[in-house]
Scaffold this active site. Structure first.
Site, PDB file in Angstrom:
ATOM      1  N   SER A  95     -10.857 -10.139   5.347  1.00 15.16           N
ATOM      2  CA  SER A  95     -10.258 -10.884   6.457  1.00 15.16           C
ATOM      3  C   SER A  95     -11.373 -11.472   7.309  1.00 15.16           C
ATOM      4  CB  SER A  95      -9.373  -9.962   7.311  1.00 15.16           C
ATOM      5  OG  SER A  95      -8.114  -9.794   6.684  1.00 15.16           O
TER       6      SER A  95
ATOM      7  N   ARG B 165      -2.157  -9.122  10.528  1.00 14.22           N
ATOM      8  CA  ARG B 165      -1.845  -8.219  11.644  1.00 14.22           C
ATOM      9  C   ARG B 165      -2.278  -8.836  12.969  1.00 14.22           C
ATOM     10  NH1 ARG B 165      -3.695  -2.226   9.496  1.00 14.22           N
ATOM     11  NH2 ARG B 165      -2.631  -2.333   7.497  1.00 14.22           N
TER      12      ARG B 165
ATOM     13  N   ARG C  90      14.286 -11.026  18.240  1.00 11.69           N
ATOM     14  CA  ARG C  90      14.160 -12.271  17.462  1.00 11.69           C
ATOM     15  C   ARG C  90      13.247 -13.267  18.165  1.00 11.69           C
ATOM     16  NH1 ARG C  90      20.538 -13.076  16.931  1.00 11.69           N
ATOM     17  NH2 ARG C  90      20.252 -12.490  19.117  1.00 11.69           N
TER      18      ARG C  90
ATOM     19  N   HIS D 162     -12.087  -7.152  -1.614  1.00 15.38           N
ATOM     20  CA  HIS D 162     -11.318  -6.477  -0.567  1.00 15.38           C
ATOM     21  C   HIS D 162     -12.052  -6.665   0.755  1.00 15.38           C
ATOM     22  CE1 HIS D 162      -8.526  -3.611  -2.843  1.00 15.38           C
ATOM     23  NE2 HIS D 162      -9.049  -4.392  -3.763  1.00 15.38           N
ATOM     24  N   GLY D 163     -11.403  -6.223   1.825  1.00 21.28           N
ATOM     25  CA  GLY D 163     -12.075  -6.245   3.130  1.00 21.28           C
ATOM     26  C   GLY D 163     -12.556  -7.634   3.492  1.00 21.28           C
TER      27      GLY D 163
ATOM     28  N   ASP E 224      -1.552  -1.798  -3.763  1.00 17.71           N
ATOM     29  CA  ASP E 224      -2.886  -1.856  -3.169  1.00 17.71           C
ATOM     30  C   ASP E 224      -3.411  -0.421  -2.993  1.00 17.71           C
ATOM     31  OD1 ASP E 224      -5.091  -3.019  -1.950  1.00 17.71           O
ATOM     32  OD2 ASP E 224      -4.165  -3.102   0.048  1.00 17.71           O
TER      33      ASP E 224
ATOM     34  N   SER F 163       0.849  -1.192   0.000  1.00 16.05           N
ATOM     35  CA  SER F 163       0.000   0.000   0.000  1.00 16.05           C
ATOM     36  C   SER F 163       0.883   1.241   0.000  1.00 16.05           C
ATOM     37  CB  SER F 163      -0.885  -0.006   1.249  1.00 16.05           C
ATOM     38  OG  SER F 163      -0.061   0.145   2.401  1.00 16.05           O
TER      39      SER F 163
HETATM   40 ZN   LIG Z   1      -8.859  -2.728   0.062  1.00 16.59          ZN
END
Ligand SMILES: [Zn+2]
Length: 333
Positions: free
Chosen positions: A218, A265, A286, A215-216, A83, A50
């Site tokens: 998730s 995320r 790490r 899109h959108g 994106d 993005s």
């Molecule tokens: Zn989007």
């Protein structure tokens, strides 16, 4: 090195009952997690960047991380995609950065303005051998600079099938992101999500051959929200699109590309929170970014199952060879 546009991918996905996962990358661990999962599942993939990611990571760093991912996985079909591009200048920057696909999002413009902006981007991108995704209709939710409609208004801004046909003919766009009730971010719905599957069917009829994009999408799995909340986070009422609905949209209705960002995320955040909460003396990055990266691997593998793209890499590479697509100019240097 099968770095390609999305054309060979969508050629097969269109009536192949699977979709290509498009995963947002922001840093090394996320990129490595995505690519390991796709290598393990032999899935074609789109790495998408993005405007915010370009700014956060510095495109020069991202470009080299992505190049390393491509080099490490010579068998894997990969497209590099912008994106939610919002200007012709940003698209041009991506063309010179070696992207193979760009999105121009003029969905907030009036219809004619969206056509004008998209047609201009198509012209510039096609000259460079790069494909274009556009958007028609408006999604709900918020993600970075993209602000959508309120949940109660989603219905009003679904993509109109007749407009989609007109839009496609006049812009010559290669794929289209449609509003069918999905929503950006982790707080998509107040109640259960219900996608307008009938709308996908209608658009497939008015625009035969045009690959459609969600899109959108998730899923915001509850177990990750629970983990985040258990280990000190606060994400009440987060809700996404159930994976069964994604699976149906892909296998039954022919959606070709599904964008996944929020779930990555959530997986990363849940794992890092868990390490911090259970090992409060830990301070080696790490030892929390590593488990975070593993959490991304499992999340992406789970998504590839939902998209039914497991094992499709080889066929996509074959299609790419058949089309004889030239490498983008950037990689010939
Ligand atoms: Zn989007």
């Amino acid at each position: 090195m099968p770095l390609m546009t999305t054309k060979p991918m969508f050629d097969l996905a269109y009536d192949g009952g699977f979709a290509i996962g498009a995963f947002n990358v922001n840093n090394m661990e996320i990129t490595q997690g995505i690519i390991s999962a796709c290598a393990a599942e032999k899935s074609p993939l789109i790495l998408q960047i993005s405007k915010g990611a370009r700014k956060y990571a510095n495109m020069r760093f991202l470009r080299h991380i992505i190049s390393a991912a491509v080099e490490e996985n010579p068998e894997l079909p990969i497209a590099i995609h912008l994106d939610h591009g919002d200007t012709v200048d940003l698209v041009k920057a991506c063309l010179s950065d070696g992207f193979t696909s760009v999105m121009i999002d003029g969905s907030h413009e009036p219809f004619e303005g969206n056509i004008k902006l998209t047609a201009e981007v198509v012209k510039v991108a096609h000259q460079a051998g790069v494909v274009v995704e556009a958007e028609l209709g408006i999604l709900g939710g918020i993600e970075e600079h993209v602000v959508g409609v309120k949940a109660e208004d989603v219905e009003k801004f679904l993509t109109d099938p007749e407009q989609a046909q007109d839009f496609w003919k006049r812009t010559k766009v290669d794929s289209l992101a449609i509003a069918i009730g999905t929503s950006h971010g982790a707080y998509k719905f107040k109640h259960e999500a219900k996608l307008a599957m009938g709308r996908i069917e209608q658009i497939m009829k008015t625009c035969p051959g045009l690959p459609l994009v969600m899109h959108g999408s998730s899923s915001v799995p509850q177990e990750f929200i629970d983990l985040i909340n258990k280990y000190g986070g606060s994400m009440p009422n987060a809700k996404g699109v159930p994976e069964e609905q994604i699976y149906a949209a892909v296998t039954k209705y022919g959606v070709c590309k599904v964008n996944i960002d929020t779930d990555l995320r959530l997986a990363l955040t849940a794992k890092i929170r868990e390490v911090f909460a259970t090992k409060p003396s830990e301070f080696d990055p790490r030892n929390y970014l590593g488990p975070g990266r593993e959490a991304i691997v499992s999340m992406v593998r789970r998504k590839l199952q939902a998209l039914n793209s497991v094992g499709k890499a080889e066929a996509v590479v074959k299609q790419w060879k058949k089309l004889g697509e030239p490498m983008p100019a950037y990689y010939k240097k």
